[in-house]
Design a protein around this motif. Sequence first.
Motif, mmCIF file in Angstrom:
data_model
loop_
_atom_site.group_PDB
_atom_site.id
_atom_site.type_symbol
_atom_site.label_atom_id
_atom_site.label_comp_id
_atom_site.label_asym_id
_atom_site.label_seq_id
_atom_site.Cartn_x
_atom_site.Cartn_y
_atom_site.Cartn_z
ATOM 1 N N PRO A 296 -13.331 3.827 -0.712
ATOM 2 C CA PRO A 296 -12.088 4.105 0.022
ATOM 3 C C PRO A 296 -11.090 2.958 -0.002
ATOM 4 O O PRO A 296 -9.871 3.196 -0.017
ATOM 5 C CB PRO A 296 -12.564 4.413 1.448
ATOM 6 C CG PRO A 296 -13.931 3.814 1.543
ATOM 7 C CD PRO A 296 -14.517 3.925 0.167
ATOM 8 N N MET B 90 -8.964 3.303 -2.979
ATOM 9 C CA MET B 90 -8.491 4.684 -3.165
ATOM 10 C C MET B 90 -9.382 5.446 -4.156
ATOM 11 O O MET B 90 -8.918 6.282 -4.926
ATOM 12 C CB MET B 90 -7.026 4.706 -3.602
ATOM 13 C CG MET B 90 -6.071 4.199 -2.524
ATOM 14 S SD MET B 90 -4.338 4.349 -2.960
ATOM 15 C CE MET B 90 -4.100 6.126 -2.916
ATOM 16 N N GLY C 115 -11.896 8.437 2.734
ATOM 17 C CA GLY C 115 -10.640 7.783 3.075
ATOM 18 C C GLY C 115 -9.431 8.644 2.793
ATOM 19 O O GLY C 115 -9.484 9.865 2.898
ATOM 20 N N ARG C 116 -8.328 8.015 2.375
ATOM 21 C CA ARG C 116 -7.059 8.741 2.296
ATOM 22 C C ARG C 116 -6.730 9.264 0.898
ATOM 23 O O ARG C 116 -5.717 9.958 0.734
ATOM 24 C CB ARG C 116 -5.916 7.849 2.792
ATOM 25 C CG ARG C 116 -5.708 6.573 2.002
ATOM 26 C CD ARG C 116 -4.761 5.604 2.725
ATOM 27 N NE ARG C 116 -4.597 4.362 1.990
ATOM 28 C CZ ARG C 116 -3.624 4.132 1.116
ATOM 29 N NH1 ARG C 116 -2.735 5.080 0.872
ATOM 30 N NH2 ARG C 116 -3.530 2.966 0.497
ATOM 31 N N ASN D 208 -8.300 15.775 -0.517
ATOM 32 C CA ASN D 208 -7.800 15.147 0.701
ATOM 33 C C ASN D 208 -6.646 14.185 0.470
ATOM 34 O O ASN D 208 -5.989 13.759 1.413
ATOM 35 C CB ASN D 208 -8.937 14.390 1.398
ATOM 36 C CG ASN D 208 -9.608 13.394 0.470
ATOM 37 O OD1 ASN D 208 -10.091 13.762 -0.605
ATOM 38 N ND2 ASN D 208 -9.654 12.131 0.847
ATOM 39 N N GLY D 209 -6.387 13.829 -0.783
ATOM 40 C CA GLY D 209 -5.315 12.880 -1.099
ATOM 41 C C GLY D 209 -5.080 12.853 -2.598
ATOM 42 O O GLY D 209 -5.560 13.724 -3.323
ATOM 43 N N SER E 170 -4.586 18.965 0.517
ATOM 44 C CA SER E 170 -3.704 18.516 1.586
ATOM 45 C C SER E 170 -2.279 18.442 1.053
ATOM 46 O O SER E 170 -2.049 18.024 -0.089
ATOM 47 C CB SER E 170 -4.140 17.137 2.081
ATOM 48 O OG SER E 170 -3.098 16.509 2.811
ATOM 49 N N LYS F 66 -0.247 16.356 1.627
ATOM 50 C CA LYS F 66 0.083 14.956 1.381
ATOM 51 C C LYS F 66 -0.352 14.488 -0.011
ATOM 52 O O LYS F 66 -0.008 13.385 -0.438
ATOM 53 C CB LYS F 66 -0.580 14.067 2.440
ATOM 54 C CG LYS F 66 -0.060 14.303 3.854
ATOM 55 C CD LYS F 66 -0.764 13.397 4.850
ATOM 56 C CE LYS F 66 -0.227 13.611 6.266
ATOM 57 N NZ LYS F 66 -0.911 12.745 7.255
ATOM 58 N N ALA G 71 -2.504 18.597 6.382
ATOM 59 C CA ALA G 71 -3.724 17.778 6.372
ATOM 60 C C ALA G 71 -4.676 18.154 7.495
ATOM 61 O O ALA G 71 -5.901 18.192 7.297
ATOM 62 C CB ALA G 71 -3.358 16.297 6.458
#
Length: 264
Positions: free
Chosen positions: A26, A29, A62-63, A110-111, A130, A132, A190
């Motif tokens: 994470p 990334m 994570g993101r 998720n990202g 998501s 995002k 999200a």
Amino acid sequence: MSNLPTFSTVQLVRKGRRLDVALNRPDAMNAVNLELHDELAEALQFARVDKGSDLVVLTGAGRAFSAGGDLDHILRNAQTPSLFDHEAEVAKRIVYTLLDIEKPVICRLNGHAVGLGATLALFADVIFASEKAKIGDPHVHLGLVAGDGGAVIWAARIGLGRAKEYLLSGDLLTAQKAAEIGLVNHCLPAEELDGAVDAFCDKLLAGAQYAIRATKVLTNMELKRVAHSVMEAGIAMESVSVRSADHLEGVMALREKRAPKFGG
């Protein structure tokens, strides 16, 4: 059936008959370095043969889902191209294993999913993204051939014309645009992502497992035929491009935050 293999860069979690496989760097990334690349091949092979699950969820910790190749790792390969030969074989294993998993593979995007990250996501059966997230395969930005699966799966998902547009330009798409053109199945706020993934997984897990698996196998037959014919050439061409001056220039330009000057 609760015993799961442990990895440094991939996390496996069992939720009943569902197995979650998360890329787990994470802080970076979930950029793919040598360790993650190797461990992912092992984790996916475990998921394929795991008797304790009827469904696999592929996601990122994570993101981000995965920012693509780890830059230090890519530079090392560019400076010593023979190192890429090992990865070439592992890349084929990853794609072929994803195609050989008979149980449904759901992507919780998720990202951002970039390069190999995008390829991993797109080889899943159903993708929930998501809003995002962005997704794209910018191999060409680094002077590389999109040989590790992109040339197979983008065309299968959105047709040849659109696949060429995005693979030749290397442009990233928003999740909303990706959903509009059918590259991903769903684009969600999200905060709604987990609920949507859970509901779909629960629906499949309550279904007739042989019928679901066999239907997936049938729908993958043509994709597997294409993949096995294209991947060998794709990895070979990418291996050539790894050894090019343009690739080294692309990597150095990215490190130095400047526009590359490709010589062709």
